[in-house]
Design an enzyme around this catalytic site. Sequence first.
Site, short mmCIF file in Angstrom:
data_model
loop_
_atom_site.label_atom_id
_atom_site.label_comp_id
_atom_site.label_asym_id
_atom_site.label_seq_id
_atom_site.Cartn_x
_atom_site.Cartn_y
_atom_site.Cartn_z
N GLY A 1 3.19 34.66 -25.60
CA GLY A 1 4.18 33.65 -26.02
C GLY A 1 4.67 32.79 -24.88
O GLY A 1 5.75 32.21 -24.95
N LYS B 1 12.01 20.77 -23.40
CA LYS B 1 11.93 19.96 -22.17
C LYS B 1 11.28 18.60 -22.40
O LYS B 1 11.61 17.62 -21.75
CB LYS B 1 11.20 20.71 -21.05
CG LYS B 1 9.86 21.32 -21.43
CD LYS B 1 10.03 22.75 -21.88
CE LYS B 1 8.80 23.23 -22.62
NZ LYS B 1 8.48 24.60 -22.43
N GLY C 1 12.97 28.78 -18.14
CA GLY C 1 13.17 29.85 -19.12
C GLY C 1 14.56 30.46 -19.01
O GLY C 1 15.57 29.78 -19.25
N ASP D 1 3.95 20.03 -18.45
CA ASP D 1 5.18 20.80 -18.72
C ASP D 1 6.04 20.89 -17.45
O ASP D 1 7.25 20.62 -17.48
CB ASP D 1 4.79 22.20 -19.23
CG ASP D 1 6.00 23.08 -19.49
OD1 ASP D 1 6.66 22.86 -20.50
OD2 ASP D 1 6.28 23.96 -18.65
N LYS E 1 9.85 19.24 -16.45
CA LYS E 1 10.95 20.04 -15.88
C LYS E 1 11.45 19.46 -14.55
O LYS E 1 12.66 19.44 -14.30
CB LYS E 1 10.49 21.49 -15.72
CG LYS E 1 10.29 22.18 -17.08
CD LYS E 1 9.53 23.47 -16.94
CE LYS E 1 9.39 24.19 -18.27
NZ LYS E 1 8.40 25.28 -18.22
N1 HSE Z 1 4.95 26.91 -21.51
C1 HSE Z 1 6.12 27.02 -20.70
C2 HSE Z 1 5.77 27.81 -19.45
C3 HSE Z 1 7.19 27.68 -21.50
O1 HSE Z 1 4.73 28.46 -19.44
O2 HSE Z 1 6.51 27.75 -18.48
C4 HSE Z 1 8.55 27.69 -20.84
O3 HSE Z 1 9.05 26.40 -20.69
#
Ligand code: HSE
Length: 414
Positions: free
Chosen positions: A184, A102, A131, A198, A202
């Site tokens: 993860g 992204k 995701g 993040d 998006k």
């Molecule tokens: N670190 C991101 C989240 C991973 O927690 O949404 C998925 O883009």
Amino acid sequence: MKMQNIAVIGYGVVGSGTVELFEKNREDICRKIGRDCDIKYICDLRDFPGDRYESKLVKDFNVILNDDEIEVVAEVVGGATFAYEYTKKLLERGKSVVTSNKELVATHGAELFEIAKAHDCNYLFEASVGGGIPIIRPLNKCLAGNSIEEISGILNGTTNFILTKMIREQMDFDSALKMAQELGYAEADPTADVEGHDACRKICILGSLAFGRHIYPQYVHCSGISRITLTDVEYAENAGYSIKLIGTVKPEGRDRISAIVCPRLVEKSNMLSSVDDVYNAITVRGDGVGDVLFYGRGAGKLPTASAVVGDIIDCLKHRDRRIMIDWEDCRDKDYVVPYKQINNSMYVRITADNAEALKPVISELFGKVMYLERNDRPEEELAFITPMMKEADIDAALEKLSESAEIGSKIRLL
Ligand code: HSE
């Protein structure tokens, strides 16, 4: 018929998930595309002794770049440095690239689409938002007949997971974050999750796709979850709201948009309020369709791999056709309306020795507010929700109020 070859760059959480899912379902995938296909290389600088796919591992990116048999490459390295250089070179050679990155799409998407177009190949990014949730194609195709009026969503799995653990299980922030990392979900540097960067990337991707012009993250105001307190959560819950990190983008008139990422009080009647753990959800409002909700796992190895492998299959199926999922560049600094010009209703928590006595002042500054309660509210604490006001006016009123009270929190409503 010749074998179609694929390469995966980056053998971390998403890379290993991509290989695992692809290999698990390879027979079905071959049937779906009507040809034989396989992963020929996995590129990573690290060693993976004893790994099941060790024979496919290479360290030199040029092996992939220079192999004419490689048609599609999954870039799951992340970041906008090496990944940017690799992606440009691959597209310039006419190899299609699919990505979960992204940061790269949000910062260089428009340029990379141009390169893909010039070299008659594809640059696909379904895994970059939400995701495993299908959102890029539905927005680009199924909802294309609408004029989009708003997109709002929970776009970061890590922060939603942390908030859920803190609120529902009274887990402390650091333990919840550590758990998200172990599962993860988090970025290499989890600051990007926690501070909202993040989610910002998006919402920029979704807004760029919906409105056709590149929205650069640096013009979008973003704040994360690090300043949310359990006191605010209690006030919110009592009044029928959840607190969620929400990204929003909408048109402002014909030629501009507004976009912001911040924690918000979300009414319990809104479906976003009950989206917990690593789940993400995105509401798209179109002028024809009304509200559509997309929901699913927003982070993690196999959910993200699901979207990456879907893009790989799309490229393999359409090897002779460009898949037009893109937008134009936009260098107009005024394209994104400054967030202070946008109207919001705001939750405010203050402390002052004479808190009750400040109520007339609060009415004078904000008009009719709604006061909130919590168990054993200290006398010196007040929490209230303002009417809809321009954010600059709310800030000016808070500035005045800060002469007689300490401003503890301010959180926008959705
Ligand atoms: N670190 C991101 C989240 C991973 O927690 O949404 C998925 O883009």
